[in-house]
Design an enzyme around this catalytic site. Structure first.
Site, PDB file in Angstrom:
ATOM      1  N   GLN A  48       1.462  -1.185  -0.293  1.00  0.00           N
ATOM      2  CA  GLN A  48       0.169   0.006   0.191  1.00  0.00           C
ATOM      3  C   GLN A  48       1.038   1.248  -0.208  1.00  0.00           C
ATOM      4  O   GLN A  48       0.430   1.779   0.022  1.00  0.00           O
ATOM      5  CB  GLN A  48      -0.931   0.080   1.076  1.00  0.00           C
ATOM      6  CG  GLN A  48      -1.879  -1.275   1.286  1.00  0.00           C
ATOM      7  CD  GLN A  48      -2.428  -1.484   2.841  1.00  0.00           C
ATOM      8  OE1 GLN A  48      -3.286  -0.493   2.846  1.00  0.00           O
ATOM      9  NE2 GLN A  48      -2.227  -2.184   3.228  1.00  0.00           N
ATOM     10  N   HIS A  61      -1.749   0.395  -4.094  1.00  0.00           N
ATOM     11  CA  HIS A  61      -1.455   2.539  -4.339  1.00  0.00           C
ATOM     12  C   HIS A  61      -1.389   3.342  -4.824  1.00  0.00           C
ATOM     13  O   HIS A  61      -0.589   5.065  -4.898  1.00  0.00           O
ATOM     14  CB  HIS A  61      -2.002   3.727  -2.984  1.00  0.00           C
ATOM     15  CG  HIS A  61      -3.526   2.961  -1.399  1.00  0.00           C
ATOM     16  ND1 HIS A  61      -2.901   2.123  -0.861  1.00  0.00           N
ATOM     17  CD2 HIS A  61      -4.291   2.513  -2.524  1.00  0.00           C
ATOM     18  CE1 HIS A  61      -4.043   1.345  -0.278  1.00  0.00           C
ATOM     19  NE2 HIS A  61      -4.619   1.545  -0.933  1.00  0.00           N
TER      20      HIS A  61
HETATM   21  P1  NAD Z   1      -1.852   3.067   8.930  1.00  0.00           P
HETATM   22  O1  NAD Z   1      -0.623   4.298   8.669  1.00  0.00           O
HETATM   23  O2  NAD Z   1      -2.955   3.030   8.365  1.00  0.00           O
HETATM   24  O3  NAD Z   1      -1.479   1.991   9.952  1.00  0.00           O
HETATM   25  C1  NAD Z   1       0.299   2.167  10.181  1.00  0.00           C
HETATM   26  C2  NAD Z   1      -0.185   0.232  10.835  1.00  0.00           C
HETATM   27  O4  NAD Z   1       2.001   0.074  10.496  1.00  0.00           O
HETATM   28  C3  NAD Z   1      -0.205   0.908  11.966  1.00  0.00           C
HETATM   29  O5  NAD Z   1      -0.856  -0.997  12.558  1.00  0.00           O
HETATM   30  C4  NAD Z   1       0.771   0.286  13.294  1.00  0.00           C
HETATM   31  O6  NAD Z   1       1.080  -0.159  14.460  1.00  0.00           O
HETATM   32  C5  NAD Z   1       2.496  -0.365  12.817  1.00  0.00           C
HETATM   33  N1  NAD Z   1       2.989   0.104  13.055  1.00  0.00           N
HETATM   34  C6  NAD Z   1       3.874   0.660  13.420  1.00  0.00           C
HETATM   35  N2  NAD Z   1       5.255   0.557  13.480  1.00  0.00           N
HETATM   36  C7  NAD Z   1       5.845  -0.296  12.997  1.00  0.00           C
HETATM   37  C8  NAD Z   1       7.226  -1.069  12.608  1.00  0.00           C
HETATM   38  N3  NAD Z   1       7.891  -0.867  13.147  1.00  0.00           N
HETATM   39  N4  NAD Z   1       6.791  -2.056  12.247  1.00  0.00           N
HETATM   40  C9  NAD Z   1       5.430  -2.890  11.060  1.00  0.00           C
HETATM   41  N5  NAD Z   1       4.297  -2.472  11.634  1.00  0.00           N
HETATM   42  C10 NAD Z   1       4.580  -0.517  12.555  1.00  0.00           C
HETATM   43  O7  NAD Z   1      -1.371   2.205   7.776  1.00  0.00           O
HETATM   44  P2  NAD Z   1      -1.425   1.132   5.899  1.00  0.00           P
HETATM   45  O8  NAD Z   1      -2.502   0.422   6.615  1.00  0.00           O
HETATM   46  O9  NAD Z   1      -0.247   1.419   5.171  1.00  0.00           O
HETATM   47  O10 NAD Z   1      -2.596   2.485   5.349  1.00  0.00           O
HETATM   48  C11 NAD Z   1      -2.256   3.886   5.007  1.00  0.00           C
HETATM   49  C12 NAD Z   1      -2.541   4.210   3.886  1.00  0.00           C
HETATM   50  O11 NAD Z   1      -1.207   5.386   3.805  1.00  0.00           O
HETATM   51  C13 NAD Z   1      -1.743   3.975   2.733  1.00  0.00           C
HETATM   52  O12 NAD Z   1      -2.500   2.926   1.454  1.00  0.00           O
HETATM   53  C14 NAD Z   1      -0.260   4.233   1.991  1.00  0.00           C
HETATM   54  O13 NAD Z   1      -1.203   4.218   0.399  1.00  0.00           O
HETATM   55  C15 NAD Z   1      -0.379   5.650   2.628  1.00  0.00           C
HETATM   56  N6  NAD Z   1       1.024   6.316   3.090  1.00  0.00           N
HETATM   57  C16 NAD Z   1       2.012   5.081   2.757  1.00  0.00           C
HETATM   58  C17 NAD Z   1       3.797   5.534   3.637  1.00  0.00           C
HETATM   59  C18 NAD Z   1       4.763   5.060   2.619  1.00  0.00           C
HETATM   60  O14 NAD Z   1       4.335   4.916   1.104  1.00  0.00           O
HETATM   61  N7  NAD Z   1       5.157   4.796   3.243  1.00  0.00           N
HETATM   62  C19 NAD Z   1       3.439   6.872   4.117  1.00  0.00           C
HETATM   63  C20 NAD Z   1       2.381   6.442   5.316  1.00  0.00           C
HETATM   64  C21 NAD Z   1       1.337   6.480   4.678  1.00  0.00           C
END
Ligand code: NAD
Ligand code: ZN
Length: 251
Positions: free
Chosen positions: A102, A120
């Site tokens: 995602q 996404h």
């Molecule tokens: P989310 O932000 O809803 O949830 C993040 C999850 O990661 C939480 O459940 C949290 O407990 C967990 N987490 C935190 N630290 C962690 C670690 N060190 N190791 C493993 N897990 C950990 O994320 P989502 O479910 O991906 O949904 C958010 C949407 O936002 C996605 O669709 C994505 O497209 C977008 N997004 C992407 C990025 C990126 O590309 N890095 C960053 C922020 C949001």
């Protein structure tokens, strides 16, 4: 009682078509904050006000300033962490076939996974709202807000905003590989964003074992996950790989 991580290693060392579903959490240890959870961006901003396509089209300048500009600065320097590397190692061992992510950060590809479905979209490219020309995000001039194409049109990242459709091919392929996998690793996703969160259900319905890695419980943890491993991906993945290699000494 056998430790969950050892149990997960038993399952994965025998798996032949594992799939990973990853979310923002796997990139937290690369310095990219998630949306939800502790330290998440949503503690500061309202998602429907900034990450919805209608909000962007109404006021692109504000959405660029509040969300996209900072994301670009972070992603310009972010590098894969041991969580991403663990998925590359699993692929090289012949266990993992596909990563459904995602995330829009491109870190799975940078780490070296060869089959990554960007559910996404991605942040590497921008499109012009007027002429549809593509421009690399790294070449976007941030001195004007919102940034513009050479034709004067406003640029948008090639990511899926709330209120937009999932790219058709990504959705269909994700459903197919989820239905066909023998194990699914669900890493760093709050499992609240649909339809991505249905992939573990599809996998489980078709007989796959669900292994979840997250420091916090999610809606999947008690109902769907066969093996929840509580912790950060950057520390759990190396431990899991070590336990798998012990079971496959020749690799
Ligand atoms: P989310 O932000 O809803 O949830 C993040 C999850 O990661 C939480 O459940 C949290 O407990 C967990 N987490 C935190 N630290 C962690 C670690 N060190 N190791 C493993 N897990 C950990 O994320 P989502 O479910 O991906 O949904 C958010 C949407 O936002 C996605 O669709 C994505 O497209 C977008 N997004 C992407 C990025 C990126 O590309 N890095 C960053 C922020 C949001
Ligand atoms: Zn243009």
């Amino acid at each position: 009682m056998i430790e969950p991580i050892e149990h997960a290693a038993d399952i994965l060392s025998k798996a032949k078509s594992a799939v990973a579903l990853t979310g923002a959490g796997i990139s937290v240890e690369s310095g990219i904050p998630p949306f939800r959870g502790k330290g998440g961006l949503w503690e500061k901003i309202d998602p429907m006000k900034v990450a919805h396509i209608d909000a962007f089209l109404d006021d692109p300048e504000t959405v660029w300033k509040l969300l996209i500009k900072d994301m670009k600065t972070l992603l310009d320097t972010a590098r894969p962490n041991p969580g991403h590397i663990g998925l590359v190692d699993l692929e090289r061992l012949g266990i993992l076939k596909t990563v459904i992510t995602q995330n829009v950060d491109g870190l799975h590809q940078m780490a070296g996974n060869s089959d990554v479905i960007e559910f996404h979209g991605n942040f590497a490219w921008q499109s012009c709202l007027d002429c549809n020309q593509s421009i690399k995000t790294s070449q976007v001039d941030l001195t004007q807000m919102p940034p513009r194409c050479s034709c004067g049109g406003i640029l948008r990242p090639d990511c899926v905003f709330f209120g937009e459709m999932i790219p058709h091919d990504a959705l269909i392929r994700s459903q197919r590989v989820s239905a066909a996998c023998d194990a699914m690793l669900v890493i760093g996703t709050s499992a609240l964003v649909q339809p991505a969160a249905t992939m573990p259900l599809i996998a489980k319905d078709n007989g796959a074992v669900i292994i979840e890695i997250n420091p916090e419980p999610t809606p999947l943890t008690s109902r769907i996950s066969d093996l929840p491993l509580l912790g950060g991906a950057g520390s759990i993945m190396p431990r899991l790989l070590k336990a798998i290699r012990r079971r496959r000494p020749s690799t």
